[in-house]
Design an enzyme around this catalytic site. Structure first.
Site, mmCIF file in Angstrom:
data_model
loop_
_atom_site.group_PDB
_atom_site.id
_atom_site.type_symbol
_atom_site.label_atom_id
_atom_site.label_comp_id
_atom_site.label_asym_id
_atom_site.label_seq_id
_atom_site.Cartn_x
_atom_site.Cartn_y
_atom_site.Cartn_z
ATOM 1 N N SER A 89 -22.262 31.194 63.864
ATOM 2 C CA SER A 89 -21.460 32.322 64.346
ATOM 3 C C SER A 89 -20.154 31.937 65.027
ATOM 4 O O SER A 89 -19.386 32.823 65.414
ATOM 5 C CB SER A 89 -22.287 33.187 65.302
ATOM 6 N N LYS A 146 -16.994 33.558 63.787
ATOM 7 C CA LYS A 146 -16.485 34.850 64.254
ATOM 8 C C LYS A 146 -15.254 34.710 65.147
ATOM 9 O O LYS A 146 -14.501 35.673 65.314
ATOM 10 C CB LYS A 146 -17.610 35.600 64.977
ATOM 11 N N SER A 184 -22.336 39.065 68.907
ATOM 12 C CA SER A 184 -22.458 38.322 67.652
ATOM 13 C C SER A 184 -22.955 39.186 66.497
ATOM 14 O O SER A 184 -23.748 38.742 65.667
ATOM 15 C CB SER A 184 -23.385 37.108 67.839
ATOM 16 N N LYS A 195 -18.514 31.295 72.870
ATOM 17 C CA LYS A 195 -19.213 31.887 71.712
ATOM 18 C C LYS A 195 -20.346 30.957 71.320
ATOM 19 O O LYS A 195 -20.179 29.735 71.280
ATOM 20 C CB LYS A 195 -18.244 32.067 70.538
#
Length: 352
Positions: A32, A35, A87, A196
């Site tokens: 992820s 992203k 997420s 993140k």
């Protein structure tokens, strides 16, 4: 430094200097952390106030979601928030479809953007959310570059540093909390400004973190750790190393370096990363300034410009250029001599 993560990079967020690297250019699966790239791409290529109609395809995306409903209308800005903070894989797909029409077109445009706009060299993303695919890969260094680029955008920076957000979805009203334990405060560390998380089986744990103290701002990327505790410990080691050994400073435009009778200087005052114990400067004959540690490890390279030398003295036979005051004094002297001569002639006549 003993890191358990398979790959890691510590970068000065301001200068882009790589302060530490472990397999920094090895091909890795980011999960992820993808992203981060999707967010800045959407911010720079879309209208944040656009109202996005959620598709059947987005709703049925696997993995972490913000539980969008088919036909639900959500602003692009809110989708980016849901994608980064919680997420949401469904939000990422909705963003991609809105910007480029479908995932295939998105992937093509997305990769071109990352290469041309940000300058990545070892990255190819086939989707907007980081679900595993053989052709969905990057490196720790490329991810640090992408994060540093994105941090220059205020909208991204605000969302990246958000700890919690009220989510008023059609079927899911809740408060979203960042998954990043250091940003949330569950893993204490002073100065954390954003983060993140990521995980799929093939990539294992992945983590992007930004932090700052009074001397500098840092971006830490850690990839493929077996456990969360390992990747957070690795990140703390990376940040400690950066803050304890480096600072961000300025190289003034007036600073000059001479090599082989050639003089170089920066075109303008620039920001550089320096070791706290003092930098070693090495300049090549092409004018590349290498900022090095005391062990002569290069942490940053800056291209300098050559300083023009003074024009040579005119050779014999060529007229020298006089300044205006010299010419004026010469002319004045000539006038005085002529006047004196005239007075002498008049006086001589009178005596006859």
């Amino acid at each position: 430094m003993q890191l358990r993560s398979e790959a890691a990079v510590l970068m000065d967020s301001t200068t882009g200097a790589v302060l530490y690297s472990k397999n920094g250019n090895e091909k890795m699966y980011p999960a992820s952390l993808t992203k981060i790239a999707t967010a800045i791409y959407a911010i720079e290529n879309g209208n944040l106030e656009d109202r996005v109609v959620i598709s059947h395809n987005a709703v049925n995306t696997e993995g972490t979601r913000v539980y969008l409903e088919e036909g639900e209308v959500v602003t692009l800005h809110h989708l980016i928030q849901g994608m980064l903070i919680n997420s949401g894989n469904d939000a990422a797909v909705a963003i991609a479809e809105h910007i480029d029409g479908d995932i295939e077109k998105f992937s093509k445009s997305f990769n071109e953007y990352l290469k041309k706009q940000i300058g990545v060299s070892n990255t190819h993303f086939s989707n907007p959310n980081g679900l595993y695919g053989e052709d969905h890969y990057t490196t720790a260094e490329d991810l640090a570059k992408i994060t540093n680029y994105a941090l220059k955008n205020k909208v991204f920076k605000d969302i990246f540093g958000t700890k919690e957000l009220v989510w008023d979805g059609l079927s899911w009203d809740t408060t979203l909390f960042t998954h990043h334990q250091m940003l949330k405060g569950e893993v204490p560390y002073s100065g954390i400004t954003g983060g993140k998380t990521g995980f799929v089986n093939e990539s294992k744990q992945t983590l992007a973190t930004t932090a700052e103290n009074g001397n500098m701002k840092l971006t830490a990327i850690a990839l493929k750790a077996d456990y969360k505790r390992d990747i957070y410990n690795d990140t703390k080691q990376l940040l400690d190393f950066g803050f304890q050994h480096f600072k961000t400073s300025y190289l003034p435009k007036a600073k000059t370096f001479t090599v082989n009778d050639k003089t170089f200087q920066p075109e303008k005052s620039i920001v550089i990363s320096e070791p706290l114990e003092g930098a070693v400067y090495e300049v090549t004959k092409q004018g590349e300034l290498k900022v090095q540690t005391q062990n002569q490890d290069t942490i940053q390279v800056v291209q300098l410009k050559r300083v023009k030398e003074r024009e040579e003295e005119p050779v014999s036979g060529e007229p020298e250029t006089e300044d205006p005051f010299t010419r004026m004094n010469s002319l004045f002297g000539t006038i005085v001599v002529m006047a004196a001569g005239a007075v002498y002639k008049v006086t001589k006549r009178k005596r006859k």
